[in-house]
Scaffold this active site. Structure first.
Site, short mmCIF file in Angstrom:
data_model
loop_
_atom_site.label_atom_id
_atom_site.label_comp_id
_atom_site.label_asym_id
_atom_site.label_seq_id
_atom_site.Cartn_x
_atom_site.Cartn_y
_atom_site.Cartn_z
N TYR A 154 0.84 -1.08 -0.09
CA TYR A 154 0.12 -0.11 -0.12
C TYR A 154 0.98 1.10 0.00
O TYR A 154 1.99 1.38 0.57
CB TYR A 154 -1.06 -0.07 1.23
N ASP A 194 9.32 2.81 -0.24
CA ASP A 194 8.25 3.46 0.74
C ASP A 194 8.16 3.17 2.09
O ASP A 194 7.93 1.85 2.53
CB ASP A 194 6.72 2.95 0.28
N LYS A 218 4.24 8.88 8.95
CA LYS A 218 4.04 8.22 10.33
C LYS A 218 4.93 8.63 11.31
O LYS A 218 4.85 9.76 11.75
CB LYS A 218 3.88 6.52 10.18
C1 LIG Z 1 0.32 4.62 5.93
C2 LIG Z 1 1.05 4.24 4.55
C3 LIG Z 1 0.81 5.01 3.64
C4 LIG Z 1 -0.20 6.46 3.58
O1 LIG Z 1 0.16 7.18 4.24
P1 LIG Z 1 -1.13 8.10 4.89
O2 LIG Z 1 -0.41 9.26 5.75
O3 LIG Z 1 -2.07 7.43 5.56
O4 LIG Z 1 -1.66 8.84 3.72
C5 LIG Z 1 1.74 4.82 2.50
N1 LIG Z 1 2.81 3.89 2.52
C6 LIG Z 1 2.79 3.08 3.47
C7 LIG Z 1 3.74 1.83 3.64
C8 LIG Z 1 1.90 3.05 4.61
O5 LIG Z 1 1.93 2.33 5.70
#
Ligand SMILES: *Cc1c(COP(=O)(O)O)cnc(C)c1O
Length: 434
Positions: free
Chosen positions: A146, A241, A274
């Site tokens: 994701y 990511d 995060k």
């Molecule tokens: C949480 C998450 C996102 C999205 O971040 P948001 O602040 O919720 O938009 C993207 N990539 C990864 C791997 C994530 O865990």
């Protein structure tokens, strides 16, 4: 107990009248596990209290940001001081520079950093940058990873090898996802085939180093190495990511762990979120200078944000990064998380429940499966009904795990050994009921 649930239920009914599904982000709605979401009133340290003051040991930590636990006094003080200086200016501040320098110090591959307000925004911007830099359109992502809800990333795997995916959400036109190729995570052969077929058209490969959005699945070293080699060979960029793994699995993030296995390993662009906001809306992307200089106002790739680098969010993120930079922080966190995982595993074994575990730093995954899965398909073999029973059993006893079997879990530095022991004891009772 019944009374407690009723008060959450009343709030949920009201919420559903004004907010679609009663929640502002879908997984909060408990659709996967059933039942009533707990509305949080306040949180401190390793705990939060719901609207009826039932206490929970919190194993989601706002889905990652709260690595120090809730309400760390030094973070609170930094935020309070920042609030007095002003909420938002729409003009640059010193703290943004200090935070960018701090990120670069901890993650040297991020030579330059651009701040945004959510992981979604960071991922979307990184993708545009990779396309702008390479002048190519096609992107590769992996099934089960994701990267936020940008249109071109809401894609599920098509049938067959290296096919173009179809959108996984209504409202995303087929045209928008026609350049998104979805491959199986950890499948080196499929990756090689895709590059052999259309390597010169690929702008980037985007991946989670540890896929935390299909519970907890590590990219194999070989898979990571081949992505790095093939992107380099074909003039594509590798986007890492680390929104979930960044500063949570190690101070140098997941890339520092893979660099131990792969000589000279560095992604071209890293996406963060995060933990870098410490619970405030803050995210970032960064990478090699020559790539980042393609961004506006220096270059032709447009990117902007009214609240980007917000002064309160930067204060919160910066103090969080300072506190987790102390020597031994992540090693200690890794031990705590390990105690939880090994404790749960021992109880599951005792009860004869199939169970497998993995963890790194303050991030963990457990499966009601005899062996750790390596792909999305394998993750989804989990017995959903059994997971739901486990989840609700733990919830009733005051231990809040992610309300879906395909989500990772989080331990903070505020979790004490007693908290973890209590969770393991509760799990002993719950496993007996499965
Ligand atoms: C949480 C998450 C996102 C999205 O971040 P948001 O602040 O919720 O938009 C993207 N990539 C990864 C791997 C994530 O865990």
């Amino acid at each position: 107990m019944t009374q407690n649930t009723d008060l959450n239920q009343a709030l949920f009914e009201r919420a559903k009248g004004v907010i679609p599904g009663g929640v502002n982000s879908p997984v909060r709605a408990f659709n996967a596990v059933g039942g009533t979401p707990r509305f949080v009133k306040r949180a401190q340290g390793a705990y939060f209290w719901d609207t009826n003051d039932q206490q929970f040991v919190d194993y989601i930590g706002s889905w990652g940001p709260m690595i120090l636990g809730h309400g760390h006094p030094e973070v609170v003080a930094a935020v309070q001081a920042a609030v007095l200086e002003g909420f938002s200016f729409g003009a640059p501040t010193e703290r943004e520079v200090v935070l960018a320098e701090k990120i670069r110090e901890l993650v040297p591959s991020m030579e330059m950093v651009r701040m945004v307000s959510s992981g979604t925004e960071a991922g979307m911007s990184a993708l545009r940058l990779a396309r702008g830099y390479t002048g190519r359109s096609k992107i590769i992502k992996f099934n089960g990873c994701y990267h936020g809800h940008a249109d071109s990333l809401l894609v599920k795997a098509g049938s067959g090898l290296a096919t173009f995916g179809s959108s996984s959400s209504a409202g995303v036109p087929a045209d928008v996802v026609k350049d998104t190729i979805v491959l199986e995570y950890n499948d080196v052969a499929q990756l090689e085939e895709a590059f052999a077929k259309m390597g010169s058209e690929i702008a980037c490969v985007i991946m989670e180093p540890i896929a935390g959005n299909m519970n907890f699945v590590r990219a194999s070293v070989e898979f990571t190495r081949r992505i790095r080699e093939l992107t380099k060979e074909h003039g594509a960029l590798m986007i890492y990511d680390e929104v979930m793994t960044g500063f949570r699995v190690a101070l140098g993030c997941a890339q520092s762990l893979y660099a131990k296995e792969i000589e000279g390993f560095e992604p071209d662009i890293t996406v963060m979120g995060k933990v870098i906001g410490g619970g405030m809306p803050m995210a970032a992307f960064g990478g090699r200078r020559e790539i980042m200089e393609k961004l506006s106002p220096l270059g032709p790739v447009y990117q902007a944000g009214t609240l980007s680098g917000n002064p309160i969010a930067t204060a919160c993120g910066l103090k969080t990064l300072e506190l987790i930079s102390r020597p031994g922080f992540h090693a200690e966190l890794h031990l705590k998380t390990g105690h939880l995982m090994q404790g749960l595993k021992a109880e599951a074994d005792e009860a004869g429940i199939p169970f497998s575990i993995d963890w790194q730093g303050g991030l963990f995954g457990f499966y009601l499966l005899p062996e750790l899965p390596k792909t999305y398909h394998e993750v989804m073999k989990t017995d959903g009904a059994m997971f739901n029973k486990f989840f609700h059993g733990m919830l009733e006893r005051g231990h809040y795990f992610a309300p879906a079997l395909y989500e990772a879990g989080f331990v903070s530095m505020a979790h004490s050994e007693q908290d973890i022991d209590r969770t393991v004891e509760a799990a002993r009772e719950v496993f007996k009921t499965l």
